[in-house]
Design an enzyme around this catalytic site. Structure first.
Site, PDB file in Angstrom:
ATOM      1  N   ASP A 191       0.831  -1.215   0.000  1.00  0.00           N
ATOM      2  CA  ASP A 191       0.000   0.000   0.000  1.00  0.00           C
ATOM      3  C   ASP A 191       0.858   1.255   0.000  1.00  0.00           C
ATOM      4  OD1 ASP A 191       0.787  -0.801   2.646  1.00  0.00           O
ATOM      5  OD2 ASP A 191      -0.579   0.674   3.476  1.00  0.00           O
TER       6      ASP A 191
ATOM      7  N   GLU B 251       0.046  -1.426   5.607  1.00  0.00           N
ATOM      8  CA  GLU B 251       1.090  -1.025   6.557  1.00  0.00           C
ATOM      9  C   GLU B 251       0.894   0.422   6.983  1.00  0.00           C
ATOM     10  OE1 GLU B 251       4.913   0.653   7.963  1.00  0.00           O
ATOM     11  OE2 GLU B 251       3.799   1.256   6.187  1.00  0.00           O
ATOM     12  N   GLU B 252       0.435   1.244   6.048  1.00  0.00           N
ATOM     13  CA  GLU B 252       0.337   2.687   6.304  1.00  0.00           C
ATOM     14  C   GLU B 252      -0.892   3.062   7.124  1.00  0.00           C
ATOM     15  OE1 GLU B 252       2.720   4.561   5.680  1.00  0.00           O
ATOM     16  OE2 GLU B 252       3.760   3.989   3.831  1.00  0.00           O
TER      17      GLU B 252
END
Ligand SMILES: [Zn+2]
Length: 381
Positions: free
Chosen positions: A80, A142-143
């Protein structure tokens, strides 16, 4: 199908949007990126698993594995990107543009491009000769909370012994980062006319005491914990947002304070969060105020891989740099829960991450591929 060349893989990844965000208006599926990686790695002979992330529709982790056994190497990254502010980009965030010896595009630095480099590194590798397995791991979100890595950790599956996360470190090895917890403290009192304090219970005054306690706690934490490998050597506690009350002539009935807490490696999150709650409750004992302390999002633990780990030693020898500590968090703590000794090493520069006109310097591409090949030789062949 023949594997596309490096440029085409980079283009395919950048031109496939995969924004993740806690804001549903921005949030997108990462399946397009996972599909590209599955196709390319499948064509190379990797076994492909695409795992839906439970409770997160449209989000997938990818495990691509070659070889078997428990002690292999994992090359890992997140699929992502953060959202983008189109008005501040000179280039199209979803076009790979080569200019000024740079590759521009959203995810060029942080960090979809890493996958293309990792695949390039294994392109000519005879997979049949692997003595220990090689895995490419691509995670979701992840973000925006790390649910992909958390889902992997919850599977309790061992993917290997060592991991390299290709987050932007300028090809300098990293073995440590702080944790991050953001907490909201909400106090509820009783409103009333300001002329008679006996009519109410002032949440702002309660928060004043809480802030005093938090600053004393911070001083304690900072005198008890220090790690000189970090630029900011001590754990931090920031008072970042406060809102309370509505009118000068009304007793304040509600006050909320939001704080950011960044512990050093070795400081576990849960005891810190319990300590925070305990201190707020003790400080307000007998006040009659309602107290609610809760995390604003999934906290991320600190990470530390021992300097003695073979992957750290190998990366130090290969790069000529001592492994460092960084100010950003990674999925490393979840990989550690999976038994992986984790090195963070990637071609981008963190200065360009999450910025308009994010780019990857062309001069980092070939050295990164060669470093990955050298690590594969060291740990898989
Ligand atoms: Zn990243």
């Amino acid at each position: 199908m023949p594997l596309p060349n490096l440029q085409d893989m980079l283009r395919g990844l950048i031109e496939t949007p995969s924004v993740s965000s806690v804001n549903p208006q921005w949030d997108q599926s990462n399946l397009g990126v996972v599909d590209h990686l599955s196709q390319w790695l499948g064509d190379l002979g990797f076994e492909i698993e695409v795992l839906p992330v439970p409770g997160h529709a449209g989000k997938f982790n990818l495990i691509a594995n070659a070889g078997s056994g428990p002690e292999g190497l994992v090359l890992a990254g997140h699929t992502d990107t953060v959202p983008y502010d189109e008005a501040r980009w000179k280039h199209d965030p979803f076009k790979l543009v080569e200019a000024d010896d740079r590759l521009y595009g959203l995810g060029s630095c942080d960090m979809k491009a890493f996958f293309a480099l990792a695949i390039e590194a294994v392109r000519d590798l005879p997979l049949g000769t692997l003595k220990r397995p090689l895995t490419i791991l691509a995670t979701a979100d992840e973000e925006s909370g790390m649910c992909g890595a958390q889902a992997l950790a919850a599977m309790h599956r061992r993917l290997g012994r060592y991991a390299v996360i290709g987050e932007p470190t300028g090809l300098v090895p990293v073995r440590m980062h702080k944790g991050i917890a953001m907490e909201a403290i909400r106090l509820t009192g009783q409103a009333g006319h300001s002329s008679d304090p006996a009519l109410g219970n002032n949440a702002l005054e309660g928060m004043h005491k809480v802030i005093g306690e938090l600053l004393a706690w911070r001083a304690e934490l900072q005198s008890n914990h220090r790690n000189p490998l970090f630029k900011v050597e001590v754990p931090t506690l920031n008072l970042g947002h406060i809102h309370g009350g509505d009118n000068p002539n009304r007793i304040c009935a509600q006050c909320e304070l939001q704080i950011d807490l960044r512990p050093l490696p070795g400081m576990a999150l849960e005891p810190l969060q319990n300590e925070l709650r305990g201190r707020v409750v003790r400080t307000l004992e007998g006040s009659g105020l309602g107290i609610d302390v809760r995390p604003l999002f999934n906290s991320i633990p600190a990470m530390e891989t021992p300097a003695s780990s073979a992957i750290i030693k190998a990366a130090e020898k290969m790069t000529g740099f001592q492994a460092q500590a960084v100010a950003f968090a990674t999925e490393g703590p979840y990989f550690k829960q999976m038994g992986l000794e984790t090195l963070v090493l990637g071609p981008g520069d963190v200065d360009q991450a999450h910025q308009p006109d994010e780019f990857l310097a062309l001069k980092r591409v070939q050295p990164c591929i060669e470093m990955l090949q050298s690590l594969i030789r060291r740990f898989c062949l």
